[in-house]
Design a protein around this motif. Sequence first.
Motif, PDB file in Angstrom:
ATOM      1  N   ARG A 223     -35.000  30.140  27.759  1.00  8.48           N
ATOM      2  CA  ARG A 223     -35.710  31.143  26.974  1.00  8.48           C
ATOM      3  C   ARG A 223     -35.628  32.391  27.595  1.00  8.48           C
ATOM      4  NH1 ARG A 223     -39.786  30.208  23.499  1.00  8.48           N
ATOM      5  NH2 ARG A 223     -39.580  32.308  23.325  1.00  8.48           N
ATOM      6  N   THR A 224     -35.874  32.317  29.011  1.00  8.37           N
ATOM      7  CA  THR A 224     -35.610  33.686  29.869  1.00  8.37           C
ATOM      8  C   THR A 224     -34.241  34.345  29.858  1.00  8.37           C
ATOM      9  OG1 THR A 224     -36.853  32.543  31.346  1.00  8.37           O
ATOM     10  CG2 THR A 224     -35.858  34.372  32.224  1.00  8.37           C
ATOM     11  N   LEU A 225     -33.219  33.450  29.522  1.00 12.53           N
ATOM     12  CA  LEU A 225     -31.914  33.959  29.337  1.00 12.53           C
ATOM     13  C   LEU A 225     -31.383  34.221  27.996  1.00 12.53           C
ATOM     14  CD1 LEU A 225     -29.823  31.388  31.429  1.00 12.53           C
ATOM     15  CD2 LEU A 225     -30.230  33.650  32.277  1.00 12.53           C
ATOM     16  N   GLY A 226     -32.547  34.281  27.147  1.00 14.14           N
ATOM     17  CA  GLY A 226     -32.462  34.873  25.860  1.00 14.14           C
ATOM     18  C   GLY A 226     -32.147  34.134  24.471  1.00 14.14           C
ATOM     19  N   ALA A 227     -32.348  32.701  24.923  1.00 14.17           N
ATOM     20  CA  ALA A 227     -32.605  31.725  23.823  1.00 14.17           C
ATOM     21  C   ALA A 227     -33.817  31.709  22.978  1.00 14.17           C
ATOM     22  CB  ALA A 227     -31.943  30.164  24.289  1.00 14.17           C
ATOM     23  N   ASN A 228     -33.504  31.499  21.735  1.00 12.27           N
ATOM     24  CA  ASN A 228     -34.768  31.502  20.945  1.00 12.27           C
ATOM     25  C   ASN A 228     -35.398  30.140  21.072  1.00 12.27           C
ATOM     26  OD1 ASN A 228     -33.439  29.749  18.910  1.00 12.27           O
ATOM     27  ND2 ASN A 228     -32.902  31.714  17.686  1.00 12.27           N
ATOM     28  N   PRO A 229     -36.617  29.878  20.579  1.00  9.21           N
ATOM     29  CA  PRO A 229     -37.248  28.551  20.610  1.00  9.21           C
ATOM     30  C   PRO A 229     -36.489  27.246  20.096  1.00  9.21           C
ATOM     31  CG  PRO A 229     -38.867  30.008  20.124  1.00  9.21           C
ATOM     32  CD  PRO A 229     -37.508  30.796  20.173  1.00  9.21           C
ATOM     33  N   ARG A 230     -35.787  27.603  18.905  1.00  4.29           N
ATOM     34  CA  ARG A 230     -35.023  26.556  18.390  1.00  4.29           C
ATOM     35  C   ARG A 230     -33.621  26.386  19.094  1.00  4.29           C
ATOM     36  NH1 ARG A 230     -33.208  25.621  12.265  1.00  4.29           N
ATOM     37  NH2 ARG A 230     -35.253  26.065  11.824  1.00  4.29           N
ATOM     38  N   GLN A 231     -32.986  27.220  19.676  1.00  2.98           N
ATOM     39  CA  GLN A 231     -31.640  27.054  20.433  1.00  2.98           C
ATOM     40  C   GLN A 231     -32.129  26.412  21.672  1.00  2.98           C
ATOM     41  OE1 GLN A 231     -30.561  31.241  20.702  1.00  2.98           O
ATOM     42  NE2 GLN A 231     -28.820  30.925  19.493  1.00  2.98           N
ATOM     43  N   ALA A 232     -33.450  26.660  22.432  1.00  4.10           N
ATOM     44  CA  ALA A 232     -33.586  26.218  23.469  1.00  4.10           C
ATOM     45  C   ALA A 232     -34.034  24.382  23.261  1.00  4.10           C
ATOM     46  CB  ALA A 232     -34.881  26.674  24.139  1.00  4.10           C
ATOM     47  N   ALA A 233     -34.565  24.488  22.193  1.00  5.62           N
ATOM     48  CA  ALA A 233     -34.877  22.786  21.898  1.00  5.62           C
ATOM     49  C   ALA A 233     -33.581  22.064  21.607  1.00  5.62           C
ATOM     50  CB  ALA A 233     -36.001  22.691  20.776  1.00  5.62           C
ATOM     51  N   TRP A 234     -32.895  22.399  20.628  1.00  3.62           N
ATOM     52  CA  TRP A 234     -31.711  21.698  20.130  1.00  3.62           C
ATOM     53  C   TRP A 234     -30.222  21.910  20.745  1.00  3.62           C
ATOM     54  CZ3 TRP A 234     -32.859  17.976  17.284  1.00  3.62           C
ATOM     55  CH2 TRP A 234     -34.346  17.801  16.501  1.00  3.62           C
ATOM     56  N   ARG A 235     -30.198  23.052  21.665  1.00  9.01           N
ATOM     57  CA  ARG A 235     -28.845  23.293  22.362  1.00  9.01           C
ATOM     58  C   ARG A 235     -29.009  22.985  23.821  1.00  9.01           C
ATOM     59  NH1 ARG A 235     -25.533  27.959  19.440  1.00  9.01           N
ATOM     60  NH2 ARG A 235     -24.044  26.841  20.365  1.00  9.01           N
ATOM     61  N   VAL A 236     -30.101  22.835  24.298  1.00  8.39           N
ATOM     62  CA  VAL A 236     -30.641  22.487  25.551  1.00  8.39           C
ATOM     63  C   VAL A 236     -31.114  21.229  25.760  1.00  8.39           C
ATOM     64  CG1 VAL A 236     -31.869  23.209  27.956  1.00  8.39           C
ATOM     65  CG2 VAL A 236     -30.740  25.214  26.286  1.00  8.39           C
ATOM     66  N   ALA A 237     -32.320  21.079  25.308  1.00  9.69           N
ATOM     67  CA  ALA A 237     -33.180  19.830  25.588  1.00  9.69           C
ATOM     68  C   ALA A 237     -32.653  18.720  24.732  1.00  9.69           C
ATOM     69  CB  ALA A 237     -34.669  19.998  25.054  1.00  9.69           C
ATOM     70  N   ALA A 238     -32.330  18.869  23.709  1.00 13.63           N
ATOM     71  CA  ALA A 238     -31.756  17.654  22.879  1.00 13.63           C
ATOM     72  C   ALA A 238     -30.438  17.039  23.249  1.00 13.63           C
ATOM     73  CB  ALA A 238     -31.670  17.807  21.334  1.00 13.63           C
ATOM     74  N   PRO A 239     -29.667  17.717  23.688  1.00 18.02           N
ATOM     75  CA  PRO A 239     -28.326  17.078  24.399  1.00 18.02           C
ATOM     76  C   PRO A 239     -28.594  16.304  25.434  1.00 18.02           C
ATOM     77  CG  PRO A 239     -27.863  19.401  23.533  1.00 18.02           C
ATOM     78  CD  PRO A 239     -29.218  19.042  23.314  1.00 18.02           C
ATOM     79  N   VAL A 240     -29.291  16.810  26.546  1.00 19.72           N
ATOM     80  CA  VAL A 240     -29.632  15.964  27.617  1.00 19.72           C
ATOM     81  C   VAL A 240     -30.457  14.747  27.236  1.00 19.72           C
ATOM     82  CG1 VAL A 240     -31.058  16.247  29.861  1.00 19.72           C
ATOM     83  CG2 VAL A 240     -29.891  18.140  28.752  1.00 19.72           C
ATOM     84  N   LEU A 241     -31.449  14.730  26.268  1.00 19.52           N
ATOM     85  CA  LEU A 241     -32.230  13.661  25.951  1.00 19.52           C
ATOM     86  C   LEU A 241     -30.999  12.542  25.407  1.00 19.52           C
ATOM     87  CD1 LEU A 241     -35.431  14.979  24.342  1.00 19.52           C
ATOM     88  CD2 LEU A 241     -35.158  13.798  26.738  1.00 19.52           C
ATOM     89  N   LEU A 242     -30.291  13.027  24.423  1.00 21.25           N
ATOM     90  CA  LEU A 242     -29.319  12.221  24.032  1.00 21.25           C
ATOM     91  C   LEU A 242     -28.202  11.535  24.944  1.00 21.25           C
ATOM     92  CD1 LEU A 242     -28.523  13.881  20.611  1.00 21.25           C
ATOM     93  CD2 LEU A 242     -29.640  11.819  21.032  1.00 21.25           C
ATOM     94  N   GLN A 243     -27.919  12.486  25.724  1.00 25.18           N
ATOM     95  CA  GLN A 243     -26.911  11.812  26.700  1.00 25.18           C
ATOM     96  C   GLN A 243     -27.528  10.704  27.636  1.00 25.18           C
ATOM     97  OE1 GLN A 243     -25.391  14.631  29.733  1.00 25.18           O
ATOM     98  NE2 GLN A 243     -23.193  13.778  29.242  1.00 25.18           N
ATOM     99  N   ARG A 244     -28.908  11.159  28.114  1.00 24.29           N
ATOM    100  CA  ARG A 244     -29.448  10.202  29.190  1.00 24.29           C
ATOM    101  C   ARG A 244     -29.998   8.827  28.358  1.00 24.29           C
ATOM    102  NH1 ARG A 244     -29.381   9.594  33.406  1.00 24.29           N
ATOM    103  NH2 ARG A 244     -31.590   9.517  34.178  1.00 24.29           N
ATOM    104  N   ALA A 245     -30.450   8.975  27.191  1.00 20.08           N
ATOM    105  CA  ALA A 245     -30.914   7.941  26.460  1.00 20.08           C
ATOM    106  C   ALA A 245     -29.668   6.930  25.632  1.00 20.08           C
ATOM    107  CB  ALA A 245     -31.698   8.123  25.524  1.00 20.08           C
TER     108      ALA A 245
END
Lengths: 333, 254
Positions: free
Chosen positions: A235-257
């Motif tokens: 978010r600090t680097l300029g991502a909107n909430p949707r981008q932060a959730a789906w392009r940052v958090a979601a891929p990490v969760l999917l990969q770890r799980a």
Amino acid sequence: MVVKSRSQAAHQRLCISERALGHNVTFHPATCDVLTFDVSTCDVQTFRAMKPHYAKYLALGLFLALAVLPLLAGLGYVLAYSLGLVGFRSAGLTLVHWEAVLGSTFFWRTLAFSAYVAVMTIGLAVGAALWMVVTRPQAFLQGSLSLFIYFPLSIPAIVMAFFVFQMLSGGGLLSRIGYQLGLMEGLEQFPGLVNDTWGIGIITAHFLMAAPFFVILFANLYDNEKLAALVQLARTLGANPRQAAWRVAAPVLLQRAFAAIVLYGLFVMGAYEAPLLLGSQSQQMVSVLTIQKLQRFNLADIPQAYVISVAYAVLVLTLAVWLLGRGKRGDAR
Amino acid sequence: MANRLIKYFFIGLLLFPFAFLLLLSLGRGWAYPDVLPQHWTVENWRFIWGIQAGLGRSALLSLSISLGIAGPVTLASFVVSKFIAYDRHRRRWLVLAYLPYVFAPVILAACLQGFFLRAELSGKVWGVMVAQLFITFPYGVIFFSGFWNEHMLAMEQLVATLGGTVRQAYARVLIPIARGALMTCFFQVFLISWFEYGLTTLIGVGKVQTLTLKVFQYVTEANIFYAALASCLLVMPPVVLLWLNKKYVFSRVG
């Protein structure tokens, strides 16, 4: 650090390790009693060498006897049975049962249907759980939801199947509510959602069990992987909430799980209880077909049930190794 | 406000199956298109101890099997997992432990049925317990594999260095540290056994009437009120355990 060793057993172990590995142990020349032992030289390998081997072999033997041997013995027996080498009416080596099963369209349709149910269930459950966790991560980590989300895990598959049947069947609760609301004139107008060819009932039952499991898994991973900080950074680097959730958090969760997702998918593919209550005769899942063939009065069906067991085992093991191998390569990258 | 409403709605959804099964277990006569049963009675619940139904007996049998499995499996898998976790082929051993799950317990039971018949364990409580060992024991090993780490090894090293025996290391150090994990594993193994249906049906050949078999029997008899009652009995222990302390029931070993 140098310590004095006191017990006789410890003396003996340390003497042995000293002799075997040449670590810094001093001992009485006549009695072999240990006088001092430098702990700093005692690493993991030394400690492993000090362990009594018989206990290890006993433990590994027990593991092999309870976890590996039954599986291998069972597979070996059913393979021999399916080839006509053992069992009632065995008439020597034959491939007739294998030809009958592998040449049957129904078998391949059953496998495809099992895979379809697994993919649909996991796709829907992972998608819903991911959406819930990345949009409201804190809701499942603290407060009342973090307790109640565990409740569906206490429902066994057979009870969930019964519940879904009472909800979605023609005489079920949804149909009754639909009638009372004037949406239909009788239960015959209610769409067939259980015992149907699309496996809607089976998928619903497994979805209701899998979605809370993945919500808990993703919420814990979100916390453990400190994804809140990562999302904040995005978010600090300029991502909107949707981008932060789906392009940052979601891929990490999917990969770890990924491993858990694959294993759960294979578990759904081999599920028995829900398909037994909610499936149809024309479109069966592999476990139901196997057990049905095994329990029929026709003895000629038994080798075919075993052929299906072996073929299914080979298929899921290949799938597991391939998918988990891919996941590992993905992690490495 | 909207967020709070959504949260309560979601909690309602999560609790709905329990409420529905409880309502159904208290009902009689549910003719179409009534949304609720016509009569309410606790008679169904009195039926639990009825001689003919044997629902109470099934509950006690399920409880005995599950407790009989959970205790020994927890202790055995705790000890065995230590040797596996510290073995140089740890990863390979753990892959083997996953196989019964990947393979599907009911198919495993189908493969083993011949052996159980020959050993005259088919249709017996002991047979079902032995068969359940084959799926619960690997689970216990997988469960504890995360517990044995370098820290635990260092603790054990320290006990040995200070003159303690292996038995003392277990009794005075490892088991007290692992108490939470042991409790969690005990409950989880208990639940695997408590929920088991396919393997129990096949090895028990329908003679070992656990609660899960009773649910299926009532469903096939179209006796939905008794099926709901048996379902309530089946979900009650895990819910009570969860209510008491969720961390002991479902939390993972740290």
